[in-house]
Design an enzyme around this catalytic site. Structure first.
Site, PDB file in Angstrom:
ATOM      1  N   GLU A 103       0.873  -1.162   0.000  1.00 33.54           N
ATOM      2  CA  GLU A 103       0.000   0.000   0.000  1.00 33.54           C
ATOM      3  C   GLU A 103       0.915   1.217   0.000  1.00 33.54           C
ATOM      4  O   GLU A 103       1.701   1.407   0.936  1.00 33.54           O
ATOM      5  CB  GLU A 103      -0.786  -0.045   1.322  1.00 33.54           C
ATOM      6  CG  GLU A 103      -2.178   0.474   1.286  1.00 33.54           C
ATOM      7  CD  GLU A 103      -2.786   0.457   2.683  1.00 33.54           C
ATOM      8  OE1 GLU A 103      -2.943   1.545   3.231  1.00 33.54           O
ATOM      9  OE2 GLU A 103      -3.084  -0.628   3.228  1.00 33.54           O
ATOM     10  N   ASP A 143      -5.122   9.297  10.293  1.00 34.93           N
ATOM     11  CA  ASP A 143      -3.772   8.856  10.646  1.00 34.93           C
ATOM     12  C   ASP A 143      -3.299   9.442  11.971  1.00 34.93           C
ATOM     13  O   ASP A 143      -3.545  10.606  12.268  1.00 34.93           O
ATOM     14  CB  ASP A 143      -2.795   9.238   9.529  1.00 34.93           C
ATOM     15  CG  ASP A 143      -2.942   8.317   8.330  1.00 34.93           C
ATOM     16  OD1 ASP A 143      -2.856   7.086   8.532  1.00 34.93           O
ATOM     17  OD2 ASP A 143      -3.178   8.816   7.221  1.00 34.93           O
TER      18      ASP A 143
END
Ligand SMILES: Cc1ncc(COP(=O)(O)O)c(C=O)c1O
Lengths: 390, 267
Positions: free
Chosen positions: B55, B66
């Site tokens: 990824e 995040d």
């Protein structure tokens, strides 16, 4: 699009093409729960009774509309101010926060998180948390904790925890990111009390409905002052756009020209293009690749690179206009109102005044009636302005 | 299982199914593109160490799902001038034997335009896309363009997702289903959340697509634990932290080899 202008958004949470719900899957169920809880509460007369009782008995509503005599004469127009600076805690932010805190209570959530720029929304949220006995965490960019140190202390005094945000540009947009991150992890018992008409559906709608009181009161008050007429111009500053949305909601079906005034350094409508951040599709300041740009303005409360989606829609269909004021004009307007009317405005609504002062006798014809929403008082800004004028 | 994916199986799905078929647990590793000058070597090294797919994070200014590690990597990558076009250019000439996916936020996709972005992924040889802030309700237009370009859009199922949504998300997901291991942002955690295995089981019950658990899978042990119910794991922050701390491509590969070894050793 269902309903009339400034009615409810469509089922996907859109105003025209703007809005929507662009959030990680973890948060989708919470947004749905909030949507259902608000729909139920907003239909429930008992909720309105409770909300109104707090806004009146605690918040100081209704706030007056003040006719400016000396400043009107000076500008050659008839200037009226909707006095949200007189709301408890000193800005319109309380209207939204009381409503959301009551809603959180109905959902069984006892912890509020909020983002804040100038600190006004953080102070309002801390206040509501104290009033209702809830826990409160406020995220504030490190740049803003420095320039609004007094508001940091106020929040702490009210029992809130202020967490300085050190990521990204360390201003309002990053505080929103941090609040969302907190919400994802604590969503079971936490309500994200967002401070403006932004974020994923249903927030832009909820916050506008909770701020509608500003416009609805003002409309009745203006009619009393203007012999039954509506003002010809209705002007409010725009960060995310909540005081403007609440004000416009009261006048959208009149002939008034609606004007939102952005900070020249944070003008999402002025300099932005459509994009998606913080859960919504709207106009955003961004680069070619889609990286969000940092806003830069004298006023922490307008230092936001986006704008609420309903404003993007009102601009697109031409029902409202979005203009800009520069930092220098804003400082002039700040002093002007203080000296001519004995009212020290917050730097945010000084943007609306600055645009009116610039256009009076030009775009705004001599003798026109103009309502400006004075969204907050300037106490929080006095030290900063002193330094800037020194 | 609900509806089978209506489309021809793409490269990502075919590859992951084939490896699962061999009895192998799937290891997807996340690397923030552009975080260092030698990020491409890091990708090659983790593939050599046994990753089944990579990824690639295209950095975004406002990475709201995040945690601190990937935020820091994104800031650093942007500071270094990383752009979506630059990442895809670098990927075009990258020869690895496993499929590559990009992970980025929706504004990057929207700004480029759905069709243009989908086609640019396809021509760079990228076979999947993960756009975590694109909810099922908003994903339709992008998914159609991605399908047409032969790019698999991997959707996420969270611990908070109600049952009926799990089925709908799995029906629309391509390549694999990303099971969010815990409520929260990406980042290393001391232990695997109880929600991780539960999510894996719920996805399993809804689809035959491979299910990989990510967010909060930080150690070989945690990866093995998640794989008691999942087909595989996505390991991100634990790898990115090492890269941020200066691990060489070989050292990054050693960490991945450790996870690989633990997964291959079984429960
Ligand atoms: C007094 C005042 N007015 C306006 C704003 C901007 O918010 P909005 O555009 O949502 O009204 C702020 C934000 O902090 C504020 O403190």
């Amino acid at each position: 699009m269902t309903g009339s202008l400034m009615g409810s958004p469509d089922p996907s949470g859109r105003f025209g093409e703007f809005g929507g719900r662009y959030v990680p899957e973890s948060l989708v169920p919470a947004c749905m729960e909030l949507e259902a809880a608000f729909a139920e509460a907003w239909d429930d007369p008992a909720f309105h009774d409770e909300l109104d009782a707090v806004l009146v008995g605690y918040g100081g509503r209704p706030t007056p509309v003040t006719e400016c005599r000396r400043l009107s004469e000076r500008l050659g127009i008839r200037l009226l101010l909707k006095r949200e600076d007189l709301t408890h805690t000193g800005s319109h932010k309380l209207n939204n926060v009381i409503g959301q805190a009551l809603l959180a209570g109905r959902m069984g959530k006892r912890r509020l998180v909020a983002e804040t720029g100038a600190g006004q929304h953080g102070v309002a949220t801390a206040t509501a948390a104290a009033l209702f006995g809830m826990d409160c965490v406020v995220y504030m960019g490190e740049v803003d904790t420095a320039r609004q140190a007094l508001n940091v202390f106020r929040m702490e005094l009210l029992g809130a925890e202020v967490r300085p945000v050190t990521s990204g540009s360390r201003t309002l947009k990053d505080a929103v990111n941090e609040a969302l991150r907190d919400w994802v992890a604590e969503v079971d018992h936490t309500h994200y009390c967002i401070g403006s008409v932004m974020g994923p559906h249903p927030y832009p709608y909820i916050v506008r409905e909770l701020q509608r009181v500003v416009g609805e009161e003002a409309r009745v008050q203006c009619r009393q002052l203007l012999g039954g007429a509506d003002p010809q111009w209705v002007v409010a500053c725009v960060g995310g756009g909540s005081n403007a949305a609440g004000t416009f909601a009261g006048f959208v079906d009149t002939d008034a020209v609606l004007v939102g005034v952005e900070a020249a350094g944070g003008a999402a409508m002025g300099h932005g293009v459509p994009g998606v951040v913080h859960g919504m599709k709207s106009y955003l300041m961004q680069d070619e690749a889609g990286q969000i740009e940092e806003a830069e303005s004298i006023s922490a409360g307008l230092d936001y690179p986006g704008i609420g989606p309903e404003h993007a829609h009102l601009a697109t269909i031409g029902r409202a206009r979005y203009e800009q004021a520069t930092d220098a004009e804003v400082l002039d307007a700040f002093s002007l109102l203080a000296r001519t009317e004995g009212i020290v405005p917050a730097l945010e609504p000084a943007h609306a005044l600055a645009w009116v002062a610039r256009q009076a006798g030009k775009e705004i014809p001599h003798g026109a009636t103009v309502l400006v929403t004075l969204s907050g008082r300037g106490d929080k800004d006095v030290a900063q302005v002193r330094d800037l004028l020194a | 299982m609900t509806e089978a994916p209506a489309l021809v199986e793409g490269r990502l799905e075919a590859h992951l199914r084939a490896r699962r078929q061999q009895g192998r647990k799937l290891l997807v590793t996340y690397v923030t593109a552009g975080v260092r000058a030698d990020w491409v070597q890091v990708v090659q090294s983790v593939v050599a160490a046994g990753a089944d797919a990579v990824e690639l994070g295209i950095p975004f200014s406002d990475p709201m799902i995040d945690g601190p590690t990937i935020q820091a990597a994104s800031v650093e990558a942007l500071r270094r001038g990383t752009t979506p076009a630059g990442v895809l250019d670098a990927v075009t000439s990258l020869e690895v034997e496993v499929p590559l996916c990009v992970m980025t936020y929706y504004n990057i996709v929207f700004r480029a335009g759905h069709r243009r972005f989908a086609q640019s992924l396809a021509s760079a040889g990228v076979s999947g896309a993960i756009v975590p802030d694109l909810s099922l309700e908003e994903a339709g237009e992008w998914c159609r363009e991605a399908d047409d370009a032969g790019v698999a859009t991997v959707l996420l199922v969270a611990p908070s997702t109600p049952e009926d949504r799990v089925a709908r998300i799995c029906a629309r997901s391509r390549g694999f289903v990303y099971g969010v291991g815990r409520m929260g942002v990406t980042g290393e955690r001391g232990e695997l959340a109880g929600s991780a295995r539960r999510v894996a089981r719920r996805v399993r019950a809804a689809t035959d697509l491979p299910v990989c658990i990510g967010i909060g899978v930080s150690t070989p042990e945690q990866a093995a634990e998640a794989c008691l119910d999942a087909d595989g794991v996505v390991v991100g922050s634990a790898l990115v932290r090492r890269v941020l701390e200066g691990a060489s491509p070989d050292e990054a590969g050693e960490f991945v080899a450790g996870v690989r070894g633990r997964l291959d050793a079984g429960a």
